[in-house]
Design an enzyme around this catalytic site. Sequence first.
Site, short mmCIF file in Angstrom:
data_model
loop_
_atom_site.label_atom_id
_atom_site.label_comp_id
_atom_site.label_asym_id
_atom_site.label_seq_id
_atom_site.Cartn_x
_atom_site.Cartn_y
_atom_site.Cartn_z
N HIS A 166 14.29 -122.35 56.01
CA HIS A 166 13.75 -121.32 55.10
C HIS A 166 14.52 -121.33 53.79
O HIS A 166 15.52 -122.03 53.64
CB HIS A 166 13.79 -119.93 55.76
CG HIS A 166 15.12 -119.23 55.70
ND1 HIS A 166 15.24 -117.86 55.63
CD2 HIS A 166 16.38 -119.72 55.70
CE1 HIS A 166 16.51 -117.54 55.60
NE2 HIS A 166 17.23 -118.63 55.63
N CYS A 207 21.36 -119.16 49.39
CA CYS A 207 20.19 -118.97 50.27
C CYS A 207 18.89 -119.26 49.54
O CYS A 207 17.83 -119.33 50.17
CB CYS A 207 20.16 -117.54 50.82
SG CYS A 207 21.60 -117.13 51.80
N HIS A 217 17.36 -124.49 53.56
CA HIS A 217 18.42 -124.73 54.53
C HIS A 217 17.85 -124.21 55.86
O HIS A 217 16.65 -123.95 55.93
CB HIS A 217 19.72 -124.02 54.12
CG HIS A 217 19.61 -122.54 54.05
ND1 HIS A 217 18.93 -121.89 53.04
CD2 HIS A 217 20.06 -121.56 54.88
CE1 HIS A 217 18.98 -120.59 53.25
NE2 HIS A 217 19.65 -120.36 54.36
N HIS A 241 18.42 -122.50 60.18
CA HIS A 241 19.19 -121.72 61.15
C HIS A 241 18.69 -121.98 62.56
O HIS A 241 17.52 -122.30 62.78
CB HIS A 241 19.06 -120.22 60.87
CG HIS A 241 19.65 -119.78 59.57
ND1 HIS A 241 21.00 -119.80 59.33
CD2 HIS A 241 19.07 -119.34 58.42
CE1 HIS A 241 21.23 -119.35 58.10
NE2 HIS A 241 20.09 -119.08 57.52
N ASP A 300 9.12 -122.29 65.81
CA ASP A 300 10.17 -123.26 66.17
C ASP A 300 9.92 -124.62 65.50
O ASP A 300 8.80 -125.13 65.50
CB ASP A 300 10.21 -123.45 67.70
CG ASP A 300 11.40 -124.27 68.12
OD1 ASP A 300 12.48 -124.15 67.49
OD2 ASP A 300 11.28 -125.05 69.08
N HIS A 301 10.99 -125.19 64.94
CA HIS A 301 10.93 -126.48 64.25
C HIS A 301 9.92 -126.45 63.10
O HIS A 301 9.24 -127.44 62.83
CB HIS A 301 10.62 -127.63 65.24
CG HIS A 301 11.82 -128.06 66.02
ND1 HIS A 301 12.31 -127.32 67.07
CD2 HIS A 301 12.67 -129.13 65.90
CE1 HIS A 301 13.38 -127.92 67.56
NE2 HIS A 301 13.62 -129.01 66.87
N GLU A 320 20.61 -114.36 62.67
CA GLU A 320 20.43 -115.49 61.75
C GLU A 320 21.61 -116.46 61.93
O GLU A 320 21.44 -117.67 61.90
CB GLU A 320 20.37 -114.99 60.31
CG GLU A 320 19.87 -116.01 59.34
CD GLU A 320 19.66 -115.43 57.96
OE1 GLU A 320 18.52 -115.12 57.59
OE2 GLU A 320 20.68 -115.26 57.23
#
Lengths: 136, 136, 136, 136, 136, 136
Positions: free
Chosen positions: B15, B34, B40, B42, B80-81, B125
């Site tokens: 994100h 950010c 980047h 998480h 996810d992913h 996060e």
Amino acid sequence: MEISVSRKSHFNAAHRLHVANWTDERNKQVFGTCNNPNYHGHNYDLIVTVTGQLDEETGYLIDTKILRDIIKEEVEDRFDHKNLNLDTEEFKSVNPTAENIAVVIWRLIHKRLNKNVTLTVKLYETERNFVEYSGR
Amino acid sequence: MEISVSRKSHFNAAHRLHVANWTDERNKQVFGTCNNPNYHGHNYDLIVTVTGQLDEETGYLIDTKILRDIIKEEVEDRFDHKNLNLDTEEFKSVNPTAENIAVVIWRLIHKRLNKNVTLTVKLYETERNFVEYSGR
Amino acid sequence: MEISVSRKSHFNAAHRLHVANWTDERNKQVFGTCNNPNYHGHNYDLIVTVTGQLDEETGYLIDTKILRDIIKEEVEDRFDHKNLNLDTEEFKSVNPTAENIAVVIWRLIHKRLNKNVTLTVKLYETERNFVEYSGR
Amino acid sequence: MEISVSRKSHFNAAHRLHVANWTDERNKQVFGTCNNPNYHGHNYDLIVTVTGQLDEETGYLIDTKILRDIIKEEVEDRFDHKNLNLDTEEFKSVNPTAENIAVVIWRLIHKRLNKNVTLTVKLYETERNFVEYSGR
Amino acid sequence: MEISVSRKSHFNAAHRLHVANWTDERNKQVFGTCNNPNYHGHNYDLIVTVTGQLDEETGYLIDTKILRDIIKEEVEDRFDHKNLNLDTEEFKSVNPTAENIAVVIWRLIHKRLNKNVTLTVKLYETERNFVEYSGR
Amino acid sequence: MEISVSRKSHFNAAHRLHVANWTDERNKQVFGTCNNPNYHGHNYDLIVTVTGQLDEETGYLIDTKILRDIIKEEVEDRFDHKNLNLDTEEFKSVNPTAENIAVVIWRLIHKRLNKNVTLTVKLYETERNFVEYSGR
């Protein structure tokens, strides 16, 4: 404002989920592998929290050594290295779901505490599944 | 007294924090690293908690296998992913802060539950930064 | 006998697994969702271990503050809040698998250390998947 | 230099420590509460590590999805939600200590891997007690 | 509905439990080994939680970088690597129980926040003993 | 092939890093805040690992209850809730760095074990800084 004091402990036990007055078929359908006739087991992690007024003189709400001893006597000595269904009075006729185990532990510890505190019991059946029960 | 049942899961996503109708300069000033244009990511840890009345017959509030499946369908399969900003409908125009992601997940799971329970969503996060959103 | 000193740190980054001279089809087949074109991301946990002779005078093998600063300069400043594929020199043409990231970090830190110690790099991509690379 | 890839998983099982050709008295004396006739149980955490040469083309030593599937087929499907003493072939005549469980798991996974890698099995019986077995 | 944002940090300190106007005998009886005259110490883990209204424009309740800086200035710079009884103003005449440390930290951080949020301070003295203090 | 058995425990202690025959200035320069004259403290986590041949009859390498008792007698009773510099013989003239504490613990436990096993001591000063010492 009130403050909370928590103590973490654990016990290892075997159990199976089973409702006595259901058929084997229905038990198997509802509880799946948790109904395995020969039992399976868990390392239960337990967090007991007491919430109430701080004693201004000692700076304690409750001495965690006292809380530790209550947990040892009421929970660890009773359930650790036991088969919950076969070896304990509490789950002879109560299905040992995480929810029911938390309620049973709440009642066992609550009767040992002053009645002007709130008691919260958090029980981890696994790292991913846990329950919490709280009341005064 | 009510009881709570929690289920932990996780998903990995990319994100960036970015408000569409702000200048690049203001975005960079408010969100710092950010806001990195190339994203980047998480490992998001998610704890979903349902609070309500225990079913006396089964000893369940909610079967954690059902809760696990709802989380899989509404959260893991969706996020996810993925790149939250580019690959999802939910964050096309909503800034994917931890707070907003928690609110979005709350809404997605809440519509799948009975309306007589409280739903709480806790989203990590990182191990050090996390948010919680709760309501009935 | 030698002793080991370890320091844990972390960084958050986006990446995708992709081999440049393969077809998109083969990349997708081998790397699955990890090949998602818009990237996904991780909180990478990193444990750097140095093994060697204890300095009898200080009682240190290496001051962890020095180790912390080397990790910050070589790893965190370089990779934290970055897209590994797009924002870094190291992974322009190297596929950023956990294995390759560990090897790259090993080389970056190894050149900063005395050559009479063993360096071990342990990298957690998630809590469940991690790699380790070690040598003198 | 070789590299290691690890995958963490878990299973929940009941067991009791018991040597078949010993008297009940000696079993009780050596194994204490772990010898409880009605069993107790654990959440076993398992870390499987493969060590070998990196594949330069993919950047993988072994795809963790393949490792995950081997662990599922050989360990989780076989032991999860089971009574190790009663429900499994492996521990019909083998005492299910943490050491013996680790050796059994090592053999089950080892026969599924290429013979040019080292396999390490780390098994946590509780957060405080764990064992490790390794070989090529 | 309100949302909560939490930030985890830690500090290492020495302390002893001691009530100044009690006899040594009574201090020893009530506080046991925690009363050791030459002090002992802890790695205190601290979770600071702010609860309030989400800012719709930024998607933030509070920037965790701001929360991190407040914690650093009010807690870490003041207490980290200190002897709480000897090196700090706050515990010159206040017994540094976990409860009292949480209340002191609550007051230090509360005066730095907007008054329309709830502040919760959770302090781990060890992994097994922790306290929580909360108010607006 | 040998097997390893590990036992985790912990103790809380105060210490300061200080070399007796150095000037205060040099101590301060080398050890920074760890040299604070009034001490600071830690929750030390300790993992003791024994490696050797499995006893085929019991399925044990070493009974973890025996290992637990050795750790209690040699480490916890000696160091828990103590000031390492002032209250212990071992660190009267030895600087209590994590490295030196690990070596001292290794020697204390090693003399209690059979000489045909390898002993490994892993000591966490904090979650982020830890050391390991191993030998037969």
